[in-house]
Design a protein around this motif. Structure first.
Motif, PDB file in Angstrom:
ATOM      1  N   GLU A  84       0.832  -1.213   0.000  1.00 41.92           N
ATOM      2  CA  GLU A  84       0.000   0.000   0.000  1.00 41.92           C
ATOM      3  C   GLU A  84       0.862   1.256   0.000  1.00 41.92           C
ATOM      4  N   VAL A  85       1.944   1.241   0.783  1.00 43.24           N
ATOM      5  CA  VAL A  85       2.850   2.392   0.830  1.00 43.24           C
ATOM      6  C   VAL A  85       3.449   2.643  -0.560  1.00 43.24           C
ATOM      7  N   CYS A  86       3.872   1.574  -1.230  1.00 41.87           N
ATOM      8  CA  CYS A  86       4.446   1.716  -2.573  1.00 41.87           C
ATOM      9  C   CYS A  86       3.429   2.294  -3.550  1.00 41.87           C
ATOM     10  N   VAL A  87       2.197   1.806  -3.482  1.00 38.07           N
ATOM     11  CA  VAL A  87       1.151   2.290  -4.387  1.00 38.07           C
ATOM     12  C   VAL A  87       0.855   3.760  -4.123  1.00 38.07           C
ATOM     13  N   MET A  88       0.786   4.144  -2.835  1.00 40.16           N
ATOM     14  CA  MET A  88       0.452   5.525  -2.499  1.00 40.16           C
ATOM     15  C   MET A  88       1.575   6.480  -2.902  1.00 40.16           C
ATOM     16  N   VAL A  89       2.820   6.061  -2.723  1.00 41.59           N
ATOM     17  CA  VAL A  89       3.940   6.920  -3.141  1.00 41.59           C
ATOM     18  C   VAL A  89       3.924   7.095  -4.661  1.00 41.59           C
ATOM     19  N   GLN A  90       3.559   6.033  -5.371  1.00 42.35           N
ATOM     20  CA  GLN A  90       3.414   6.151  -6.825  1.00 42.35           C
ATOM     21  C   GLN A  90       2.330   7.162  -7.174  1.00 42.35           C
ATOM     22  N   ALA A  91       1.255   7.174  -6.386  1.00 43.63           N
ATOM     23  CA  ALA A  91       0.185   8.149  -6.612  1.00 43.63           C
ATOM     24  C   ALA A  91       0.694   9.567  -6.402  1.00 43.63           C
ATOM     25  N   PHE A  92       1.576   9.758  -5.412  1.00 32.48           N
ATOM     26  CA  PHE A  92       2.142  11.092  -5.180  1.00 32.48           C
ATOM     27  C   PHE A  92       2.859  11.598  -6.426  1.00 32.48           C
ATOM     28  N   ILE A  93       3.566  10.695  -7.098  1.00 31.09           N
ATOM     29  CA  ILE A  93       4.338  11.083  -8.276  1.00 31.09           C
ATOM     30  C   ILE A  93       3.413  11.380  -9.461  1.00 31.09           C
ATOM     31  N   VAL A  94       2.404  10.552  -9.635  1.00 31.77           N
ATOM     32  CA  VAL A  94       1.525  10.673 -10.803  1.00 31.77           C
ATOM     33  C   VAL A  94       0.506  11.802 -10.641  1.00 31.77           C
ATOM     34  N   LEU A  95      -0.093  11.901  -9.449  1.00 36.14           N
ATOM     35  CA  LEU A  95      -1.184  12.851  -9.221  1.00 36.14           C
ATOM     36  C   LEU A  95      -0.806  14.034  -8.343  1.00 36.14           C
ATOM     37  N   ALA A 102      -6.874  13.437  -1.308  1.00 38.00           N
ATOM     38  CA  ALA A 102      -8.311  13.695  -1.424  1.00 38.00           C
ATOM     39  C   ALA A 102      -9.063  12.398  -1.721  1.00 38.00           C
ATOM     40  N   VAL A 103      -8.485  11.558  -2.586  1.00 33.25           N
ATOM     41  CA  VAL A 103      -9.090  10.261  -2.892  1.00 33.25           C
ATOM     42  C   VAL A 103      -8.916   9.298  -1.723  1.00 33.25           C
ATOM     43  N   PHE A 104      -7.739   9.322  -1.118  1.00 33.17           N
ATOM     44  CA  PHE A 104      -7.417   8.362  -0.052  1.00 33.17           C
ATOM     45  C   PHE A 104      -8.312   8.539   1.176  1.00 33.17           C
ATOM     46  N   THR A 105      -8.887   9.733   1.361  1.00 31.13           N
ATOM     47  CA  THR A 105      -9.716   9.972   2.544  1.00 31.13           C
ATOM     48  C   THR A 105     -10.959   9.087   2.591  1.00 31.13           C
ATOM     49  N   CYS A 106     -11.233   8.352   1.529  1.00 30.64           N
ATOM     50  CA  CYS A 106     -12.407   7.475   1.531  1.00 30.64           C
ATOM     51  C   CYS A 106     -12.165   6.179   2.296  1.00 30.64           C
ATOM     52  N   PRO A 151      -7.344   7.696 -15.696  1.00 31.64           N
ATOM     53  CA  PRO A 151      -7.343   6.428 -14.963  1.00 31.64           C
ATOM     54  C   PRO A 151      -6.326   6.411 -13.819  1.00 31.64           C
ATOM     55  N   ALA A 152      -5.310   7.290 -13.903  1.00 26.08           N
ATOM     56  CA  ALA A 152      -4.311   7.357 -12.830  1.00 26.08           C
ATOM     57  C   ALA A 152      -4.941   7.752 -11.500  1.00 26.08           C
ATOM     58  N   ALA A 153      -6.116   8.395 -11.550  1.00 26.84           N
ATOM     59  CA  ALA A 153      -6.803   8.785 -10.319  1.00 26.84           C
ATOM     60  C   ALA A 153      -7.256   7.574  -9.518  1.00 26.84           C
ATOM     61  N   LEU A 154      -7.279   6.411 -10.173  1.00 27.89           N
ATOM     62  CA  LEU A 154      -7.678   5.195  -9.477  1.00 27.89           C
ATOM     63  C   LEU A 154      -6.553   4.641  -8.604  1.00 27.89           C
ATOM     64  N   ILE A 155      -5.312   5.114  -8.807  1.00 26.09           N
ATOM     65  CA  ILE A 155      -4.179   4.593  -8.042  1.00 26.09           C
ATOM     66  C   ILE A 155      -4.371   4.821  -6.542  1.00 26.09           C
ATOM     67  N   PRO A 156      -4.662   6.064  -6.079  1.00 22.71           N
ATOM     68  CA  PRO A 156      -4.886   6.235  -4.639  1.00 22.71           C
ATOM     69  C   PRO A 156      -6.139   5.522  -4.138  1.00 22.71           C
ATOM     70  N   PHE A 161      -8.210   1.179  -0.681  1.00 22.79           N
ATOM     71  CA  PHE A 161      -8.801  -0.154  -0.492  1.00 22.79           C
ATOM     72  C   PHE A 161      -7.838  -1.079   0.256  1.00 22.79           C
ATOM     73  N   MET A 162      -6.569  -1.039  -0.118  1.00 26.00           N
ATOM     74  CA  MET A 162      -5.566  -1.871   0.544  1.00 26.00           C
ATOM     75  C   MET A 162      -5.414  -1.479   2.012  1.00 26.00           C
ATOM     76  N   PHE A 163      -5.428  -0.166   2.290  1.00 26.89           N
ATOM     77  CA  PHE A 163      -5.278   0.288   3.664  1.00 26.89           C
ATOM     78  C   PHE A 163      -6.507  -0.064   4.495  1.00 26.89           C
ATOM     79  N   ALA A 164      -7.681  -0.002   3.877  1.00 31.09           N
ATOM     80  CA  ALA A 164      -8.902  -0.394   4.578  1.00 31.09           C
ATOM     81  C   ALA A 164      -8.865  -1.876   4.936  1.00 31.09           C
ATOM     82  N   LEU A 165      -8.418  -2.703   3.996  1.00 30.50           N
ATOM     83  CA  LEU A 165      -8.312  -4.135   4.266  1.00 30.50           C
ATOM     84  C   LEU A 165      -7.284  -4.394   5.354  1.00 30.50           C
TER      85      LEU A 165
END
Length: 291
Positions: A84-95, A102-106, A151-156, A161-165
């Motif tokens: 999850e950390v790797c995916v979120m850091v990738q989101a920082f770079i892309v978005l 803003a997306v992750f707050t869900c 579609p990159a907005a789906l990364i966070p 979802f991973m953090f919720a699980l």
């Protein structure tokens, strides 16, 4: 629980969210220059050393921290959080920081939605309504079906979802494992998996960026320490809403240091999602108090 303890817990939670925000800003800087797996791997080395130091000072020491009634689930939790950390850091770079968070707050809404099928908990119609409103806020942020949607907005969202699980599995193992046990397994198993992956992506780092890496490690450990202390002195339901302040801190960092912009739909959607998330926390607290 005294009022003083609750106030202290709130301030500790605010401090933790601020330090986590700084940590994410440093992660964004380093991951823009170096391989994400390597950055996360080094961070996990320090994190593992930190959790082992904490465990060694706790009653029972490392032996007590290792004993788990669910070792396989604990290992999977550690792997899931590292991914999850790797995916979120990738989101920082892309978005960027602002839109990613803003997306992750869900994620609290995802926790509420998944608590039924994963943990067998009952979710009433009020919380389901709040979850639906929250995901309407997500649609406002993501703007599916319009020309600007990426579609990159789906990364966070995947990260959330991973953090919720991960959070649900943490609640599952907490039925028989102490928090110190889960904390130990999270750091150590995450460090092992990230070493197996990240060591293949090693690249030289400048002296200045080694300094930033040191700051990243210190902020990661410091934020977790503040979080642990917050939950020690106050009830989670009383301080959890203040975790949303991280979105405020992140937005300030993104706008001032990284030149990001705050689009109107992102701001509106984030307000809707946060409002829905706060309602689900309030309903969970009220239901818990009634039991």
């Amino acid at each position: 629980m005294t009022d003083q303890n609750t106030r202290l817990g709130i301030w500790l939670m605010v401090g933790a969210t601020f330090v986590f925000s700084v940590q994410d800003g440093i992660s964004r800087h380093l991951a823009a220059e170096y391989n994400i797996y390597m950055v996360v791997m080094i961070r996990y080395w320090f994190f593992a050393a930190f959790v082992m130091a904490v465990a060694s000072r706790a009653p029972g020491g490392l032996r007590a921290a290792v004993r788990s009634a669910h070792p396989r689930v604990q290992i999977f939790r550690g792997l899931l959080l590292a991914a999850e950390v790797c995916v979120m850091v990738q989101a920082f770079i892309v978005l960027g920081l602002v839109e990613s968070h803003a997306v992750f707050t869900c994620y609290p809404l995802l926790v509420a939605a998944l608590s039924g099928p994963v943990l067998g908990e009952k979710v009433g119609w009020r919380r389901w309504t709040a979850i639906g409103i929250g995901f309407a806020g997500m649609l406002v942020i993501l703007q599916p079906g319009v020309a600007v949607f990426s579609p990159a907005a789906l990364i966070p969202l995947v990260s959330a979802f991973m953090f919720a699980l991960y959070g649900l599995l943490t609640r599952y193992v907490s039925r028989s494992d102490a928090a110190s046990v889960s904390f130990f397994w999270t750091g150590v198993s995450g460090a092992v998996i990230m070493t197996l992956v990240g060591i293949w992506f090693w690249e030289p780092m400048t002296l200045a960026d080694w300094g930033w890496m040191g700051c990243l490690c210190l902020t990661a450990a410091g934020a977790h320490w503040l979080l642990i202390r917050a939950y020690e002195v106050a009830e989670a339901s009383a301080i959890q809403p203040f975790a949303y302040l991280q979105l405020v801190f992140i937005t300030l960092l993104g706008l001032t240091l990284f030149g990001e912009t705050l689009r109107a739909n992102v701001a509106l959607g984030a307000v809707i999602v946060v409002g829905a998330g706060l309602f689900t926390l309030w309903r969970a607290r009220k239901k818990g108090a009634a039991v």
